[in-house]
Each structure stands twice: as structure tokens, then as C-alpha cells.
Scaffold this active site. Structure first.
Site, PDB file in Angstrom:
ATOM      1  N   LYS A   1       0.686  -1.034  -0.056  1.00  0.00           N
ATOM      2  CA  LYS A   1      -0.075   0.207  -0.152  1.00  0.00           C
ATOM      3  C   LYS A   1       0.944   1.469   0.032  1.00  0.00           C
ATOM      4  CE  LYS A   1      -4.111  -1.854   0.121  1.00  0.00           C
ATOM      5  NZ  LYS A   1      -3.755  -3.194  -0.357  1.00  0.00           N
TER       6      LYS A   1
HETATM    7  C1  LIG Z   1      -9.615  -2.075  -1.475  1.00  0.00           C
HETATM    8  C2  LIG Z   1      -9.169  -3.060  -0.404  1.00  0.00           C
HETATM    9  N1  LIG Z   1      -9.963  -3.083   0.736  1.00  0.00           N
HETATM   10  C3  LIG Z   1      -9.525  -4.074   1.952  1.00  0.00           C
HETATM   11  C4  LIG Z   1      -7.982  -4.531   1.767  1.00  0.00           C
HETATM   12  C5  LIG Z   1      -7.818  -5.363   3.055  1.00  0.00           C
HETATM   13  O1  LIG Z   1      -6.779  -4.968   3.713  1.00  0.00           O
HETATM   14  P1  LIG Z   1      -5.737  -5.797   4.471  1.00  0.00           P
HETATM   15  O2  LIG Z   1      -4.915  -6.636   3.481  1.00  0.00           O
HETATM   16  O3  LIG Z   1      -4.972  -4.863   5.262  1.00  0.00           O
HETATM   17  O4  LIG Z   1      -6.441  -6.796   5.061  1.00  0.00           O
HETATM   18  C6  LIG Z   1      -7.556  -4.189   0.644  1.00  0.00           C
HETATM   19  C7  LIG Z   1      -6.187  -4.633   0.635  1.00  0.00           C
HETATM   20  O5  LIG Z   1      -5.197  -5.608   0.961  1.00  0.00           O
HETATM   21  C8  LIG Z   1      -7.697  -3.688  -0.333  1.00  0.00           C
HETATM   22  O6  LIG Z   1      -7.144  -3.345  -1.550  1.00  0.00           O
END
Ligand SMILES: Cc1ncc(COP(=O)(O)O)c(C=O)c1O
Length: 381
Positions: free
Chosen positions: A185
Site C-alpha cells: 500500500k
Molecule cells: C480495496 C481493499 N480493501 C480492503 C483491503 C484489505 O486490507 P488488508 O490486506 O490490510 O486486510 C485491501 C488490501 O489488501 C484492499 O485493496
């Protein structure tokens, strides 16, 4: 790790992050303490928000936002299908039903407010919008329809830290805004997430639920601020660690410059692809976001995979954001979805490629990617 000449993404970690980790190790306190509190304060301030709650990851942020806003059995929440599966999973994990909505089209891949409106039923309680690639969704229309139908709005701002709409930080506009600090990210702590919410009661619920619904934390007891706790609601262990929070602070400080660099690289991609006249284009023309993804949409679906192969052959890593969630086996089986249900997103999903993008990428590397794209289209059947 694969030895890509140009990887899809890369992190900018340096002395500040190393010092932050050292500081935590020397402190002898590794979970939910001062670093988390400071990271929350700094993140909230950077967004102009009144408060923020750090959690273990972006999925946990979405899950807790859903629960804090009352998602549960019998509740429908409208989500885009062109997103990472976590957005829909958060609704389902809360006991609610994710109802998928289509994308607007090839110029704007985000959720289509007109399709959202068509999918509202008496069971609908909210909408979760995803600021795809870090560009603001159609917020005017979404806020208006949520207002008219009495729905909450959760912003999945996993792609969008540091981006804004109408002078307001993305993630502060709806009832809750959720961020991810996963390893690819714009700001990364390996794993990590954050919830913003205007209503202090929603923030309190998220804080409670991130640690088993307990009324006090080990940190409070260590500092002598409490000696006992009660459990007042069924919760989770979604706590962030001091190490990830400490990493987040220098990453947050670097975010504005890094986002600017990402946007400049996207504009270079766009100018080169336009000049080359290839049968592909980049969405979100004229918009500024966080610059999370450089997305290319080929005119003909049959060019997508051969172009990806040509790029891989030149040592250039690409990805796909995203396969539509409603067509994953689980969602087909559990919700009866089939190909054709959400035609715009399904068509886009066959034509999108995510190109390399990261703040330390050089303009020459962008040119090298564009050279390969142009060479493919010159020789394409
Ligand atoms: C659009 C979106 N929502 C939610 C997430 C979930 O985040 P995490 O991987 O930190 O749980 C991500 C990324 O991984 C994402 O790209």
C-alpha cells in the site's frame, strides 16, 4: 523472490523506519501502547479527523466498522464487485449480506451510484464504496442517495491514504473510513489498518471490539490506570502492535511526497501511451488521487493476456485489480451469482492490467514499460 527488472510495487523503507523499530525494541513494550496512541493521533490529524482507531489490518478495519454501524443478520450492504474480496467479506463476516453493484465504466471503475440505487431494498442499511486506485468515488451522488434512503456510508480507503475530495480527506466523508497498511500500500507497516469515524460512539465500539470487548487493556493496567476489566460485547483480537504503529509514523510522514511522485509517474504513463496511440488507455483522466495503482485498460479483451505475457517476457511484473468478487466460487455458491450479473465490471475485469508503480520508480522505467506496450501493439494481430 522473482527477479523482475521492474516489479509491480516497491517500498520506501529507510533509516526512519529502522530507528522506529529500534525505539520499540528498546522500550520493552510490543503491543498496544504509546506508539499506537501516537500513530492514531498523527493519522487522524493528517486527515483532519477527530479520532482514529488503529487495528491489525484493513480487513479488520472494515469488519469492525460494519459491526459498529450495526451490520448483522438480515442487513444488506451494497458493495462494488470490482474490489478486493475483503470489502465484501467484511459485510459477510459481520453476518450481513453483501449486495454487489456494478462499476461506472472504463473512465471511472468505481461503484456506479445509479446501480447502487437500483439495488436498494427494505433490508439495505448501508453502502460501502471503494476508492479504487485511490481516486474518489462519485461522492456527491453517493452521499445524496445515502441521505435520501437513510443509509450509512463506509469508505474503503485502503488505496486512498492522503487523497481528498472537495477539500476533505478520503475516509472522513462517510460514517466510517477504513485504511490498510498492507505490504503493497502507499504507506505500509507490513500488516495494519485504521478506522476513522465522525461519531465518537462508533470509534468507541471499534476500540472495544478490537480487543475482545474488554473495558481496559494491559497497557492501562501496566500504567496503573486500571486493575481489572469487564467484557461488555463479543469482540476480537484485532489489536495492532507497537512495532507496526512505529513503522506507520515515518511512513505517514513520507506519504505526501510519495503520493505526489506516484501521480507524476501516472501522468508520464498517460502522456506516453497517448503519444504512442496504443489500443489501451488509463482511466480517471484529469483526476488526482493517491496514485495507488497505474491501471491500463486495453480496448480488446483478447490483447490483455498476450500483453501481460510480453511485459513479463521483458521482466516487467503486472497484476490484475480485480477479478469481480461475485464470480469467486464462494460468492457464486453462497449467493447464487453467475456470469452476466454485473456486466460492466465483468467486461472491465477482462481488459484491465495493473502496471508497475512505486515512488522510487524512475521515469526511464515508466518509458521502458511503455516501450514494451507500444512494441506489443505494433506487432499485435
Ligand atoms: C480495496 C481493499 N480493501 C480492503 C483491503 C484489505 O486490507 P488488508 O490486506 O490490510 O486486510 C485491501 C488490501 O489488501 C484492499 O485493496
Amino acid at each position: 523472490m522473482a527477479a523482475w527488472k521492474i516489479p509491480l510495487s516497491d517500498l520506501q523503507l529507510g533509516t526512519e523506519e529502522r530507528e522506529a523499530v529500534d525505539r520499540v525494541v528498546e522500550s520493552g513494550w510490543l503491543t498496544l501502547g504509546n506508539e499506537v496512541a501516537e500513530f492514531e493521533r498523527e493519522f487522524a490529524a493528517s486527515c483532519g479527523a477527530e479520532g482514529a482507531v488503529a487495528v491489525a489490518n484493513g480487513t479488520a478495519a472494515l469488519h469492525l466498522a460494519c459491526l459498529a454501524l450495526g451490520v448483522g443478520p438480515g442487513v444488506e450492504v451494497i458493495v462494488p464487485t470490482l474490489t478486493f474480496v475483503a470489502s465484501a467479506n467484511a459485510v459477510a463476516l459481520s453476518g450481513g449480506r453483501p449486495v454487489f453493484a456494478d462499476s461506472i465504466g472504463p473512465d471511472d471503475l468505481s461503484i456506479d451510484p445509479a446501480d447502487v440505487e437500483r439495488r436498494i431494498t427494505p433490508a439495505t442499511r448501508g453502502v460501502m464504496c471503494v476508492h479504487y486506485a485511490g481516486y474518489p468515488c462519485q461522492m456527491d451522488a453517493l452521499l445524496d442517495l445515502c441521505d435520501r434512503h437513510g443509509l450509512f456510508l463506509i469508505e474503503d480507503a485502503a488505496h486512498a491514504p492522503g487523497a481528498s475530495w472537495d477539500g476533505r480527506a478520503l475516509g472522513t466523508i462517510g460514517d466510517a473510513g477504513c485504511f490498510s497498511f498492507f505490504g503493497n500500500k502507499n504507506m505500509s507497516t507490513g500488516e495494519g489498518g485504521m478506522v476513522l469515524a465522525r461519531d465518537p460512539q462508533v470509534r468507541d465500539q471499534v476500540r472495544l471490539l478490537r480487543s475482545h470487548g474488554m473495558t481496559t487493556m494491559s497497557w492501562d493496567r501496566y500504567r496503573g490506570h486500571a486493575s481489572a476489566y469487564d467484557v461488555v460485547r463479543l469482540g476480537f483480537n484485532y489489536r495492532p502492535s507497537e512495532l507496526t504503529a512505529a513503522l506507520g509514523r515515518p511512513q505517514l510522514a513520507k506519504l505526501p511526497a510519495n503520493n505526489e511522485r506516484r501521480n507524476a509517474l501516472i501522468e508520464r504513463y498517460r502522456a506516453r501511451l497517448d503519444a504512442d496511440g496504443v489500443a489501451a488507455s488509463m482511466p480517471f483522466r484529469g483526476q488526482v488521487g493517491s496514485g495507488h495503482l497505474a491501471v491500463l485498460i486495453v480496448a480488446r479483451a483478447e490483447d490483455r493476456d498476450p500483453l501481460r505475457d510480453a511485459l513479463a517476457g521483458a521482466g516487467i511484473q503486472t497484476s490484475l485489480h480485480y477479478p469481480p468478487v461475485h464470480l469467486f466460487d464462494h460468492y457464486r455458491t453462497a449467493y447464487g451469482h453467475a456470469t452476466g450479473d454485473l456486466p460492466v465490471a465483468e467486461d472491465l475485469a477482462l481488459r484491465i492490467i495493473t502496471l508497475p508503480l512505486y515512488p522510487t520508480m524512475t521515469p526511464e522505467q515508466v518509458d521502458a514499460v511503455c516501450d514494451t506496450v507500444a512494441a506489443y501493439f505494433e506487432g499485435a494481430p
